[in-house]
Write a protein that holds these residues in place. Structure first.
Motif, PDB file in Angstrom:
ATOM      1  N   THR A  10       0.837  -1.204   0.000  1.00 38.17           N
ATOM      2  CA  THR A  10       0.000   0.000   0.000  1.00 38.17           C
ATOM      3  C   THR A  10       0.870   1.251   0.000  1.00 38.17           C
ATOM      4  N   CYS A  11       0.225   2.384  -0.259  1.00 39.29           N
ATOM      5  CA  CYS A  11       0.942   3.667  -0.220  1.00 39.29           C
ATOM      6  C   CYS A  11       1.374   4.017   1.196  1.00 39.29           C
ATOM      7  N   SER A  12       0.537   3.682   2.178  1.00 36.20           N
ATOM      8  CA  SER A  12       0.942   3.918   3.565  1.00 36.20           C
ATOM      9  C   SER A  12       2.024   2.893   3.924  1.00 36.20           C
ATOM     10  N   ILE A  13       2.905   3.265   4.834  1.00 35.72           N
ATOM     11  CA  ILE A  13       4.011   2.369   5.173  1.00 35.72           C
ATOM     12  C   ILE A  13       3.907   1.809   6.595  1.00 35.72           C
ATOM     13  N   VAL A  14       3.173   2.516   7.460  1.00 39.79           N
ATOM     14  CA  VAL A  14       3.034   2.096   8.853  1.00 39.79           C
ATOM     15  C   VAL A  14       1.633   2.460   9.341  1.00 39.79           C
ATOM     16  N   ILE A  15       1.086   1.593  10.199  1.00 36.40           N
ATOM     17  CA  ILE A  15      -0.156   1.909  10.894  1.00 36.40           C
ATOM     18  C   ILE A  15       0.147   1.843  12.385  1.00 36.40           C
ATOM     19  N   GLU A  16      -0.176   2.921  13.093  1.00 40.71           N
ATOM     20  CA  GLU A  16      -0.029   2.943  14.541  1.00 40.71           C
ATOM     21  C   GLU A  16      -1.418   2.809  15.151  1.00 40.71           C
ATOM     22  N   LEU A  17      -1.567   1.833  16.053  1.00 42.94           N
ATOM     23  CA  LEU A  17      -2.858   1.525  16.660  1.00 42.94           C
ATOM     24  C   LEU A  17      -2.807   1.705  18.161  1.00 42.94           C
ATOM     25  N   GLU A  18      -3.956   2.033  18.709  1.00 40.72           N
ATOM     26  CA  GLU A  18      -4.124   1.942  20.160  1.00 40.72           C
ATOM     27  C   GLU A  18      -5.440   1.199  20.378  1.00 40.72           C
ATOM     28  N   VAL A  19      -5.350   0.075  21.065  1.00 38.04           N
ATOM     29  CA  VAL A  19      -6.513  -0.768  21.327  1.00 38.04           C
ATOM     30  C   VAL A  19      -6.554  -1.069  22.816  1.00 38.04           C
ATOM     31  N   GLU A  20      -7.724  -0.895  23.421  1.00 35.88           N
ATOM     32  CA  GLU A  20      -7.908  -1.198  24.838  1.00 35.88           C
ATOM     33  C   GLU A  20      -9.117  -2.105  25.005  1.00 35.88           C
ATOM     34  N   LYS A  21      -8.910  -3.253  25.624  1.00 36.37           N
ATOM     35  CA  LYS A  21      -9.983  -4.211  25.889  1.00 36.37           C
ATOM     36  C   LYS A  21     -10.784  -4.534  24.636  1.00 36.37           C
ATOM     37  N   GLY A  22     -10.070  -4.676  23.503  1.00 31.62           N
ATOM     38  CA  GLY A  22     -10.713  -5.050  22.251  1.00 31.62           C
ATOM     39  C   GLY A  22     -11.394  -3.917  21.506  1.00 31.62           C
ATOM     40  N   VAL A  24     -10.998  -0.263  19.496  1.00 28.35           N
ATOM     41  CA  VAL A  24     -10.040   0.592  18.782  1.00 28.35           C
ATOM     42  C   VAL A  24     -10.176   2.010  19.327  1.00 28.35           C
ATOM     43  N   LYS A  25      -9.086   2.523  19.876  1.00 26.15           N
ATOM     44  CA  LYS A  25      -9.078   3.870  20.444  1.00 26.15           C
ATOM     45  C   LYS A  25      -8.474   4.889  19.479  1.00 26.15           C
ATOM     46  N   GLU A  26      -7.451   4.478  18.737  1.00 27.13           N
ATOM     47  CA  GLU A  26      -6.750   5.403  17.836  1.00 27.13           C
ATOM     48  C   GLU A  26      -6.140   4.627  16.680  1.00 27.13           C
ATOM     49  N   VAL A  27      -6.181   5.228  15.485  1.00 27.38           N
ATOM     50  CA  VAL A  27      -5.534   4.662  14.297  1.00 27.38           C
ATOM     51  C   VAL A  27      -4.845   5.802  13.573  1.00 27.38           C
ATOM     52  N   LEU A  28      -3.574   5.627  13.266  1.00 30.29           N
ATOM     53  CA  LEU A  28      -2.809   6.630  12.537  1.00 30.29           C
ATOM     54  C   LEU A  28      -2.050   5.936  11.419  1.00 30.29           C
ATOM     55  N   PHE A  29      -2.301   6.362  10.179  1.00 28.03           N
ATOM     56  CA  PHE A  29      -1.575   5.851   9.019  1.00 28.03           C
ATOM     57  C   PHE A  29      -0.411   6.789   8.730  1.00 28.03           C
ATOM     58  N   ILE A  30       0.755   6.230   8.470  1.00 25.74           N
ATOM     59  CA  ILE A  30       1.933   7.010   8.093  1.00 25.74           C
ATOM     60  C   ILE A  30       2.168   6.761   6.605  1.00 25.74           C
ATOM     61  N   GLY A  31       2.210   7.841   5.829  1.00 23.76           N
ATOM     62  CA  GLY A  31       2.357   7.732   4.378  1.00 23.76           C
ATOM     63  C   GLY A  31       0.997   7.551   3.721  1.00 23.76           C
ATOM     64  N   ASN A  36      -8.000   9.731   2.514  1.00 22.23           N
ATOM     65  CA  ASN A  36      -8.409   8.331   2.597  1.00 22.23           C
ATOM     66  C   ASN A  36      -8.153   7.777   3.994  1.00 22.23           C
ATOM     67  N   GLN A  37      -7.012   8.131   4.560  1.00 22.35           N
ATOM     68  CA  GLN A  37      -6.657   7.618   5.884  1.00 22.35           C
ATOM     69  C   GLN A  37      -7.605   8.139   6.949  1.00 22.35           C
ATOM     70  N   GLN A  38      -7.997   9.409   6.849  1.00 19.51           N
ATOM     71  CA  GLN A  38      -8.965   9.958   7.794  1.00 19.51           C
ATOM     72  C   GLN A  38     -10.305   9.263   7.623  1.00 19.51           C
ATOM     73  N   GLY A  39     -10.648   8.958   6.372  1.00 15.38           N
ATOM     74  CA  GLY A  39     -11.904   8.282   6.086  1.00 15.38           C
ATOM     75  C   GLY A  39     -11.951   6.871   6.632  1.00 15.38           C
ATOM     76  N   ILE A  40     -10.800   6.283   6.872  1.00 12.56           N
ATOM     77  CA  ILE A  40     -10.732   4.953   7.470  1.00 12.56           C
ATOM     78  C   ILE A  40     -10.630   5.085   8.992  1.00 12.56           C
ATOM     79  N   SER A  41      -9.745   5.942   9.452  1.00  9.04           N
ATOM     80  CA  SER A  41      -9.439   6.052  10.888  1.00  9.04           C
ATOM     81  C   SER A  41     -10.608   6.524  11.730  1.00  9.04           C
TER      82      SER A  41
END
Length: 80
Positions: A10-22, A24-31, A36-41
Motif C-alpha cells: 500500500t501507499c501507507s508504510i506504517v499503521i499505529e494503533l491503540e486498542v484497549e480491551k478489544g 479501537v481507540k486510535e488509528v494513525l496511518f503514516i504515508g 483516505n486515511q482519515q476516512g478509514i481512521s
C-alpha cells in the motif's frame, strides 16, 4: 495498548494503533493519502476490533491484492 504495524503493498508504510480491551481507540496511518486515511481512521474509533476486521478484511485497491483498510484488518489480527 499501542502497536505499530508495517504495511505491505500500500501507499501507507506504517499503521499505529491503540486498542484497549478489544476496542479501537486510535488509528494513525503514516504515508499514503491523508483524506483516505482519515476516512478509514475516524469511523473505526470506538469499534470492537473484531467488527473492524470483519468489515475491512479483503478490500482491494485497484489491481492490488490489498488496501489500507485491508492492512488495518491485518494489523488488528496480528495485534490480537
Amino acid at each position: 495498548m499501542k502497536y505499530t504495524y508495517r504495511t505491505s503493498g500500500t501507499c501507507s508504510i506504517v499503521i499505529e494503533l491503540e486498542v484497549e480491551k478489544g476496542i479501537v481507540k486510535e488509528v494513525l496511518f503514516i504515508g499514503g493519502y491523508h483524506g483516505n486515511q482519515q476516512g478509514i481512521s475516524s469511523p473505526v474509533k470506538g469499534m470492537k476490533s473484531e467488527e473492524v476486521i470483519s468489515r475491512l478484511e479483503g478490500i482491494r485497491c485497484g489491481k492490488r491484492f490489498t488496501s489500507c483498510p485491508d492492512q488495518l484488518s491485518k494489523a488488528l489480527k496480528e495485534f490480537k
